[in-house]
Design an enzyme around this catalytic site. Structure first.
Site, PDB file in Angstrom:
ATOM      1  N   LYS A  22      -0.451  25.998  32.185  1.00 21.66           N
ATOM      2  CA  LYS A  22      -1.003  25.773  30.834  1.00 21.66           C
ATOM      3  C   LYS A  22      -0.055  26.371  29.794  1.00 21.66           C
ATOM      4  CE  LYS A  22      -4.080  28.835  29.162  1.00 21.66           C
ATOM      5  NZ  LYS A  22      -3.738  29.470  27.890  1.00 21.66           N
ATOM      6  N   ASN A  23       0.437  27.587  30.057  1.00 15.68           N
ATOM      7  CA  ASN A  23       1.250  28.283  29.049  1.00 15.68           C
ATOM      8  C   ASN A  23       2.693  27.814  28.980  1.00 15.68           C
ATOM      9  OD1 ASN A  23      -1.017  29.627  28.330  1.00 15.68           O
ATOM     10  ND2 ASN A  23      -0.475  31.560  29.305  1.00 15.68           N
ATOM     11  N   ARG A  92      -5.602  29.096  19.514  1.00 20.18           N
ATOM     12  CA  ARG A  92      -4.582  29.802  18.729  1.00 20.18           C
ATOM     13  C   ARG A  92      -3.177  29.336  19.079  1.00 20.18           C
ATOM     14  NH1 ARG A  92      -3.841  34.131  17.862  1.00 20.18           N
ATOM     15  NH2 ARG A  92      -1.710  34.440  18.453  1.00 20.18           N
ATOM     16  N   CYS A 116      -9.152  36.484  18.622  1.00 23.91           N
ATOM     17  CA  CYS A 116      -9.954  36.004  19.746  1.00 23.91           C
ATOM     18  C   CYS A 116     -10.534  37.228  20.458  1.00 23.91           C
ATOM     19  CB  CYS A 116      -9.113  35.163  20.681  1.00 23.91           C
ATOM     20  SG  CYS A 116      -7.972  36.148  21.607  1.00 23.91           S
ATOM     21  N   ARG A 121      -4.467  39.577  17.519  1.00 26.06           N
ATOM     22  CA  ARG A 121      -3.401  38.608  17.809  1.00 26.06           C
ATOM     23  C   ARG A 121      -2.750  38.043  16.537  1.00 26.06           C
ATOM     24  NH1 ARG A 121      -5.127  35.090  22.812  1.00 26.06           N
ATOM     25  NH2 ARG A 121      -2.886  34.880  23.035  1.00 26.06           N
ATOM     26  N   ILE A 123       0.287  36.898  13.795  1.00 24.30           N
ATOM     27  CA  ILE A 123       1.497  36.069  13.970  1.00 24.30           C
ATOM     28  C   ILE A 123       2.596  36.550  13.020  1.00 24.30           C
ATOM     29  CG2 ILE A 123       0.275  34.008  14.798  1.00 24.30           C
ATOM     30  CD1 ILE A 123       0.659  32.880  11.892  1.00 24.30           C
ATOM     31  N   ASP A 124       2.525  37.817  12.622  1.00 21.51           N
ATOM     32  CA  ASP A 124       3.507  38.352  11.666  1.00 21.51           C
ATOM     33  C   ASP A 124       4.939  38.200  12.172  1.00 21.51           C
ATOM     34  OD1 ASP A 124       2.396  40.283  13.549  1.00 21.51           O
ATOM     35  OD2 ASP A 124       3.817  41.699  12.696  1.00 21.51           O
ATOM     36  N   ASP A 307      -2.277  38.673  32.044  1.00 20.88           N
ATOM     37  CA  ASP A 307      -3.223  37.579  32.328  1.00 20.88           C
ATOM     38  C   ASP A 307      -3.823  37.677  33.728  1.00 20.88           C
ATOM     39  OD1 ASP A 307      -1.476  34.981  30.449  1.00 20.88           O
ATOM     40  OD2 ASP A 307      -2.710  36.686  29.853  1.00 20.88           O
ATOM     41  N   LEU A 329      -0.727  45.464  26.569  1.00 20.10           N
ATOM     42  CA  LEU A 329      -0.360  44.411  25.612  1.00 20.10           C
ATOM     43  C   LEU A 329      -1.426  44.105  24.583  1.00 20.10           C
ATOM     44  CD1 LEU A 329       1.801  43.847  27.936  1.00 20.10           C
ATOM     45  CD2 LEU A 329       1.913  41.597  26.963  1.00 20.10           C
ATOM     46  N   ARG A 399     -10.778  26.031  29.671  1.00 18.67           N
ATOM     47  CA  ARG A 399      -9.586  26.002  28.819  1.00 18.67           C
ATOM     48  C   ARG A 399      -8.319  26.100  29.651  1.00 18.67           C
ATOM     49  NH1 ARG A 399      -9.377  30.316  24.463  1.00 18.67           N
ATOM     50  NH2 ARG A 399      -7.389  29.247  24.351  1.00 18.67           N
TER      51      ARG A 399
HETATM   52  C1  EPZ Z   1       0.899  34.416  25.308  1.00 24.69           C
HETATM   53  O1  EPZ Z   1       0.108  34.713  24.170  1.00 24.69           O
HETATM   54  C2  EPZ Z   1      -0.031  33.724  26.294  1.00 24.69           C
HETATM   55  N1  EPZ Z   1      -0.543  32.490  25.712  1.00 24.69           N
HETATM   56  C3  EPZ Z   1      -1.180  34.668  26.651  1.00 24.69           C
HETATM   57  O2  EPZ Z   1      -1.970  34.005  27.647  1.00 24.69           O
HETATM   58  C4  EPZ Z   1      -0.593  35.942  27.258  1.00 24.69           C
HETATM   59  O3  EPZ Z   1      -1.646  36.846  27.517  1.00 24.69           O
HETATM   60  C5  EPZ Z   1       0.398  36.581  26.262  1.00 24.69           C
HETATM   61  O4  EPZ Z   1       1.418  35.617  25.902  1.00 24.69           O
HETATM   62  C6  EPZ Z   1       1.097  37.802  26.844  1.00 24.69           C
HETATM   63  O5  EPZ Z   1       1.763  37.461  28.012  1.00 24.69           O
HETATM   64  C7  EPZ Z   1       0.272  31.401  25.692  1.00 24.69           C
HETATM   65  O6  EPZ Z   1       1.402  31.434  26.144  1.00 24.69           O
HETATM   66  C8  EPZ Z   1      -0.311  30.145  25.096  1.00 24.69           C
HETATM   67  P1  EPZ Z   1       2.227  37.616  22.529  1.00 24.69           P
HETATM   68  P2  EPZ Z   1       0.825  35.204  22.807  1.00 24.69           P
HETATM   69  O7  EPZ Z   1       2.633  37.077  21.212  1.00 24.69           O
HETATM   70  O8  EPZ Z   1       2.151  34.592  22.680  1.00 24.69           O
HETATM   71  C9  EPZ Z   1       1.454  41.184  19.560  1.00 24.69           C
HETATM   72  C10 EPZ Z   1      -3.953  33.136  28.580  1.00 24.69           C
HETATM   73  O9  EPZ Z   1      -4.918  33.716  29.092  1.00 24.69           O
HETATM   74  N2  EPZ Z   1       1.977  40.298  18.515  1.00 24.69           N
HETATM   75  O10 EPZ Z   1       3.236  37.738  23.607  1.00 24.69           O
HETATM   76  O11 EPZ Z   1      -0.155  35.017  21.696  1.00 24.69           O
HETATM   77  C11 EPZ Z   1       0.122  40.690  20.131  1.00 24.69           C
HETATM   78  O12 EPZ Z   1      -0.957  41.121  19.306  1.00 24.69           O
HETATM   79  C12 EPZ Z   1      -3.335  33.673  27.300  1.00 24.69           C
HETATM   80  O13 EPZ Z   1      -3.411  32.106  29.072  1.00 24.69           O
HETATM   81  C13 EPZ Z   1       2.136  40.804  17.225  1.00 24.69           C
HETATM   82  O14 EPZ Z   1       1.828  41.963  16.945  1.00 24.69           O
HETATM   83  O15 EPZ Z   1       1.001  36.749  23.093  1.00 24.69           O
HETATM   84  C14 EPZ Z   1       0.101  41.334  21.495  1.00 24.69           C
HETATM   85  O16 EPZ Z   1      -0.346  42.671  21.377  1.00 24.69           O
HETATM   86  C15 EPZ Z   1      -4.118  34.858  26.759  1.00 24.69           C
HETATM   87  N3  EPZ Z   1       2.620  39.979  16.249  1.00 24.69           N
HETATM   88  C16 EPZ Z   1       1.576  41.326  21.914  1.00 24.69           C
HETATM   89  O17 EPZ Z   1       2.327  41.159  20.686  1.00 24.69           O
HETATM   90  C17 EPZ Z   1       2.981  38.674  16.521  1.00 24.69           C
HETATM   91  O18 EPZ Z   1       3.432  37.970  15.594  1.00 24.69           O
HETATM   92  C18 EPZ Z   1       1.953  40.204  22.864  1.00 24.69           C
HETATM   93  O19 EPZ Z   1       1.494  39.013  22.283  1.00 24.69           O
HETATM   94  C19 EPZ Z   1       2.812  38.185  17.833  1.00 24.69           C
HETATM   95  C20 EPZ Z   1       2.319  39.014  18.822  1.00 24.69           C
END
Ligand code: EPZ
Length: 420
Positions: A22-23, A92, A116, A121, A123-124, A307, A329, A399
């Site tokens: 999926k990812n 998201r 969520c 989460r 997106i900064d 995950d 994380l 999902r």
């Molecule tokens: C991806 O989410 C995955 N989703 C998540 O899988 C997975 O848990 C996560 O990576 C970590 O491996 C997809 O790939 C669609 P991150 P993502 O940005 O990209 C912080 C599932 O169950 N952060 O790597 O949204 C964030 O808050 C899902 O399949 C910022 O602070 O995760 C977190 O603490 C759940 N600012 C950390 O970084 C930002 O702009 C990692 O988040 C972006 C992220």
């Protein structure tokens, strides 16, 4: 609404075919916005999140069909750069169209994704990286309004934190940028690697694929001659089924997997007493004499995946002794704990850390799914609980897990999807 009824004390046997990731499918479908040709994509998991993203792309003007795990998509006809709230709020990961749309059209409007269950989460990091490349970003009425009328410029970007979709967004935008973009502290997940490989198939020069530093030569705004591809296997689905074999003390085989993507997970299971045989595309898990407790700390790839934290917590309830699980994380990824506790597990939370005392006798209960991976942990607990467990709000599971009951039933589980 539906719920799952799962009879406990089940042994499993046989084999299960793992679906496409999926990812990986989600960023790769967003990537079709950069393609100048129609694409045939195979091994697509037919899960709700993929359907949501296909709907978003259709709303933008793409034409696609999805049948038998294959997507044929023509995004050349995309004529809108506005991803509106009613789709983005459902998922998201829709934010993955931000980079491609901005790079292709020079402007876009994408609704801010909600938070969520597992955390705020933000997106900064996505937005900061685009601004560094010349984009002008404004947040207005819940939308990201991005403009880059002269296109995105190549530059050097250092990610303050490793972000998977942040890396994917910026890599895809860099593919169409003017000049060379150097990215430092990029995520190394296999799903990010496949995004790079598919872009490279379209003629984009990317140095350092699989490392945390990438050097990407952009096409200067020209669409890419992307080649057809097949989505990599889902390592998180695979890890979930490994845990199902482990917790029920069964021997089962997983097919269509890539063992290289699961090294940290296989190591952890071996440390807990399980024997795992691997070939190039299968994994067979054998029961442990005694399930040993484990200390787990989630981290970015190739470390232990967040995950699979919930699934391993369910497994640790059956280990004899104390396991410590640190979630590094996300700030709120212990939503499964209260439901597992209602089934009889003994788990104490302190900040980022959970202490799991085993071996706990689990009893069936009515429980509630809260997020995708927490829900799969409840299925694992239900398989060993005494009685029949009912898991409600299973739209969370739909999902990200394809044909869940079909796959578990084929392994011998008594699992039914019933109407509330
Ligand atoms: C991806 O989410 C995955 N989703 C998540 O899988 C997975 O848990 C996560 O990576 C970590 O491996 C997809 O790939 C669609 P991150 P993502 O940005 O990209 C912080 C599932 O169950 N952060 O790597 O949204 C964030 O808050 C899902 O399949 C910022 O602070 O995760 C977190 O603490 C759940 N600012 C950390 O970084 C930002 O702009 C990692 O988040 C972006 C992220």
């Amino acid at each position: 609404m539906h719920y799952l009824a799962i009879k406990g004390k089940q042994k499993l046997s046989g084999s299960v075919a793992i679906s496409g990731a999926k990812n990986a499918a989600l960023p790769l479908l967003a990537l079709t916005l950069l393609s100048k040709r129609k694409l045939n994509i195979t091994n697509i998991p037919e899960v709700a999140d993929v359907k949501t993203l296909l709907q978003l792309l259709t709303n933008l003007g793409a034409v696609s069909t999805c049948k038998d795990n294959t997507v044929d998509i023509d995004a050349i006809s995309v004529n809108s750069a506005c991803a509106n709230y009613d789709i983005v709020r459902k998922m998201r990961a829709s934010i993955l169209v931000l980079g491609p749309l901005l790079a292709r059209f020079g402007h876009c409007e994408v609704s801010l994704p909600g938070g969520c269950a597992i955390g705020q989460r933000p997106i900064d990091l996505h937005l900061k990286a685009l601004e560094k490349r010349g984009a002008v970003i404004e947040i207005k009425q819940g939308y990201v309004l991005a403009k880059a009328p002269k296109g995105l410029q190549g530059t050097t970007i250092i990610f303050d934190k490793v972000t998977v979709t942040g890396s994917e967004n910026i890599i895809m935008a860099a593919a169409l940028a003017h000049g060379t973009t150097t990215l430092v502290n990029v995520a190394k997940e296999p799903e990010v690697v496949q995004v790079c490989e598919v872009l490279a198939s379209g003629g984009v020069s990317i140095e350092g694929i699989g490392s945390s530093k990438l050097i990407i030569k952009g096409s200067g705004g020209k669409l890419l001659d992307i080649q057809d591809f097949s989505v990599i296997p889902d390592r998180i689905e695979a890890g979930t089924y490994l845990c199902a074999g482990a917790i029920t003390k069964s021997k089962i085989t997983l097919k269509n997997v890539n063992p290289k993507h699961l090294e940290a997970v296989i190591l952890k299971l071996e440390q807990m007493g399980f024997k795992i045989d691997e070939t190039k595309d299968t994994l067979t898990i054998h029961p442990a004499e005694k399930i040993l407790p484990s200390d787990i700390e989630t981290s970015e790839y190739p470390g232990f995946p967040t995950d699979l934290q919930a699934q391993f917590m369910a497994l640790c309830t059956q280990a004899k002794g104390t396991s410590i699980i640190d979630e590094r994380l996300f700030e709120n990824r212990f939503m499964h704990v209260s439901e597992l506790s209602r089934m009889g597990s003994n788990i104490k939370l302190k900040g980022h850390s959970a202490t799991v005392e085993g071996k706990a006798k689990l009893n069936a209960a009515d429980v509630m799914a809260t997020d995708l991976r927490a829900s799969s942990a409840l299925i694992l607990a239900a398989l060993v609980a005494d009685g029949t467990t009912k898991i409600h709000r299973i739209y969370h599971l739909d999902r990200g897990y394809e044909n869940l009951e079909g796959k578990f039933s084929k392994l011998g589980a008594h699992i039914e999807r019933l109407e509330e």
